[in-house]
Structures are given as C-alpha cells and as structure tokens.
Design an enzyme around this catalytic site. Structure first.
Site, short mmCIF file in Angstrom:
data_model
loop_
_atom_site.label_atom_id
_atom_site.label_comp_id
_atom_site.label_asym_id
_atom_site.label_seq_id
_atom_site.Cartn_x
_atom_site.Cartn_y
_atom_site.Cartn_z
N HIS A 34 3.78 0.15 -9.19
CA HIS A 34 5.19 -0.17 -9.41
C HIS A 34 5.65 -1.28 -8.49
CE1 HIS A 34 9.66 0.76 -9.48
NE2 HIS A 34 9.37 0.71 -10.75
N CYS A 35 5.20 -1.26 -7.26
CA CYS A 35 5.63 -2.24 -6.26
C CYS A 35 5.26 -3.67 -6.63
CB CYS A 35 5.02 -1.92 -4.90
SG CYS A 35 5.49 -0.34 -4.19
N VAL A 36 4.21 -3.85 -7.43
CA VAL A 36 3.71 -5.20 -7.70
C VAL A 36 3.98 -5.65 -9.12
CG1 VAL A 36 1.96 -5.03 -5.90
CG2 VAL A 36 1.37 -4.37 -8.24
N GLY A 39 2.10 0.24 -4.40
CA GLY A 39 1.30 0.59 -5.56
C GLY A 39 1.63 -0.20 -6.79
N ARG A 67 8.13 -6.27 -7.57
CA ARG A 67 9.20 -5.29 -7.74
C ARG A 67 10.34 -5.56 -6.75
NH1 ARG A 67 10.73 -2.43 -11.81
NH2 ARG A 67 8.49 -2.52 -12.24
#
Length: 401
Positions: free
Chosen positions: A392-394, A390, A139
């Site tokens: 979304h971050c990855v 989390g 992300r």
C-alpha cells in the site's frame, strides 16, 4: 528538473499496457474543467495553499474500479545505500504483479533510472522519466484523485514533508534528498492533465483511510503533530481533510508517536474493506508491545464507532504472524509484519506473506472473504523489513473516470 517526455511514455490509453548505511528502516525507532477548475484556482490562503472545494467531489474507496496504479522507482543511493538493489527488486516484483490486473505507471527519476526500471519491471509496466521522484513511497507523496460523479476528475496533494522531517531526525538522511518527492503530487497531475490543488494541511496518504461514502479514519499521532501541522487544532485539521475528501465524519484513532518514521500510519493496522466495514490486524507475537497495545486500542474505538451514514461499523479482525522465519531475530521488532498493508487492484488484493504458514493462510482466507476477490501474497521481505513499508505504501490508485 527533467520535464520532457522520454520514450515509451504514452499513458493515456487504458490498455494493460545512505552511503553504506545498513538496516535502514522506515520504522526503526522502535474535473471538471470550467467551474470546478476555477474553484481550484481560487485566491491563495495560508501562504499560497488553496482552500478546499465543497460540493460533490469525493475520493472514491480503494475497492472501486481503477483506471491505473501509479508507482515510483527508487534510485537514490543517498537514501538506500547498499540496500538499493534489494528494494528495487521488490518494487519490480510488486509492479509486475499489479500489472496483471490493471495498468501500472512507474515514475522514474530521469532517463537512466527509467531505463533501469524498464529492464527490471518488464514490458507490462509503463515507465516514465518525466515525473522526478526521490524514493518509492507513492502513497505518501502522490496525489489523491477525486471524482464529481459527472465525469469530472481533479486531485489534491498533502504537502509531503518527509514524514515531519523524520527521515532526517531518525536516520540522518539530508532533507534535500526528498526534494523531488515534495513536488511529486503536483508534477504527476500536471503530466496526467488533471486539475490540482494543495491541501491546507501536511500529511501522507498512508495516514488516512477513506470509505468513499462520507467517513474517514486517521491516526492523531500523524496529523495532530507539530512536525506536520504546528499551531493547528484537531478540529481545524479535521475540517480540511473532510472537505478535501468529500466526507462528513472523521473517526480519530490514537496511533503511536515517535516509534517509527511515520508516527504510526493507519494503513498498517486498520483498513476499509468498503463502506461500513473495516478490518483490524491484532498484533502477532513478533510485534513490540507498543504496537500490540495500539492495535487493540484502535479496535476498541472502531467497535463502538458509527460512520457518516449512522451505521455501526462491522469490524473484522485478523492476526499478525507469530514467527518470521526468514528474518534474523535482531531485526524482527523493526519489521512491518502487516498483512493490512495490501494494495487493492481491479482483479485481486495483493499483500505479503511472511513465512508463518498458518497465519499467512488465515490472513489470505480472511482478506479474500472480506473483499470477494482473490488474494495474492508475495515475499517482499526487503520492502517490509529494510523499507518498513509495504504494498500500500508504494502504490496510489487512480479511479476510473
């Protein structure tokens, strides 16, 4: 730098086809070708960074149909130390779940890492070893894809600099450990055959939310920060982001500086459901006061805000967990207990569950109702705890085009 294609790397179809350091946490201190392509190749400014293109190009909202999701495989012992295998297990679990709903392409750092990723992720996830990566935070490192409404696609990068070099100042990780991630956006789009340009600002995808309909939300703590954009005013940063995303209005939210490595990314607290509708997570009992107060401050701004279309925002709320029964008390204040850090797929929204039965269920119901699609909750305690990021971050979605 490895550039040749490894085996099993055809992604063009749409088939569903720290040296012993412990407790490392990202939150510890607590195209069209032709005219469009020519425009992207316009003369360099600001030391080679190209100007934004206006016109009809825009980044679609995350709830719109995806062509695929991009992810990156963590394989650096320098970054993760003895936690590496646990983080890899969570990344594999998430990738396999996303692949039930849309194609997933996992970038791994060379043939050895790619082989490991294939073994752990299974046959439903496409793994490539041709886009070198340092870590798993796609992300923040990956490109943002834009559409022009007439079949064209391009992308831009946000000049990832390891969260304002906070990875070094917070944890002592050498800046060079993230060198490959600094080039992921460019290398990924070259691999995918998508025109690309660098933005004239520095930041991360987790620091900004977009509705695809003209409005952006972002935290000042990330963007108006000397560790990313020294010498630039908020107005200058805003103008560049609006032009890049194809938007006309920015809603600035306060954020928190210096309490985590991201300087308060928005995607743990406030997210778009769709145009005109946002959701805010008010902190549960396990979050430190600084994050509780920041969540309330974000909420208070948003309930009084209007978007680019003149709509007053509909602000939905959920509450974070009050207990983290699987996490030791000493680590709870550093844990990203955010249901908001979901990733949207074509068939479901995927987020976390934390073992607080009542709050997990309430969040699942609220998110499913808001999106009108099923919600899958996974135990990703190592990613959210030791990683501090989390789902979304990855992940980074590529819209249909």
């Amino acid at each position: 730098m490895k550039t040749q294609h490894d085996g099993n790397e055809n992604i063009n179809g749409d088939g569903n086809g720290n040296g012993g350091r412990r407790g490392i946490s990202r939150r510890t201190l607590l195209a069209r070708t032709g005219a469009a392509a020519a425009a992207l190749a316009a003369g360099p400014v600001l030391g080679g960074i190209q100007p934004a293109v206006a016109a009809s190009w825009r980044v679609p909202g995350e709830e719109t149909p995806h062509k695929r999701t991009w992810m990156s495989w963590p394989s650096s012992y320098t970054i993760w130390g003895n936690l590496l295998s646990k983080i890899q297990a969570d990344i594999a679990k998430l990738a396999k779940e996303i692949a039930k709903y849309e194609p997933v392409v996992m970038c791994a750092d060379g043939s050895s890492a790619a082989s490991q990723a294939r073994t752990m992720c299974g046959s439903t996830v496409t793994v490539i070893g041709s886009v070198p990566v340092s870590d798993c935070w796609m992300r923040d490192t990956g490109p943002l894809f834009r559409l022009d409404g007439a079949g064209g696609v391009d992308a831009f990068g946000l000049n990832f600099n390891a969260w304002g070099e906070n990875a070094t100042s917070f944890y002592g990780i050498p800046a060079s450990a993230y060198d490959k991630d600094r080039a992921v956006a460019r290398n990924l789009t070259a691999y995918a055959g998508v025109p690309f340009a660098q933005a004239a600002v520095v930041g991360e995808g987790g620091g900004i939310e977009y509705d695809g309909d003209g409005t952006l939300m972002a935290t000042e703590s990330c963007w108006v920060n000397s560790n990313r954009n020294p010498g630039k005013t908020r107005s200058q940063i805003e103008a560049e982001l609006l032009a890049r995303f194809g938007a006309s209005k920015m809603i600035w939210l306060p954020g928190v500086t210096g309490q985590d490595v991201t300087d308060g990314h928005i995607d743990g607290t406030a997210r778009y459901i769709g145009p005109g509708v946002v959701m805010v997570q008010l902190a549960g009992a396990v979050r430190p006061d600084v994050w509780t107060e920041n969540a309330q401050a974000m909420h208070d701004v948003l309930v009084n805000a209007t978007d680019a279309r003149g709509r007053r925002l509909q602000v939905l709320t959920i509450e974070g967990p009050d207990v983290l029964p699987r996490i030791s008390r000493g680590k709870q204040s550093q844990f990203l207990s955010s249901y908001m850090n979901w990733t949207v797929t074509n068939g479901a929204v995927i987020t976390a569950q934390f073992g607080d039965t009542a709050k997990d269920a309430a969040a699942r119901t609220a998110i499913a109702s808001a999106f009108g699609r099923p919600v899958v909750q996974l135990n990703l305690d190592n990613l959210y705890g030791n990683g501090g990021g989390g789902a979304h971050c990855v992940t980074m979605q590529e819209p249909n085009h």
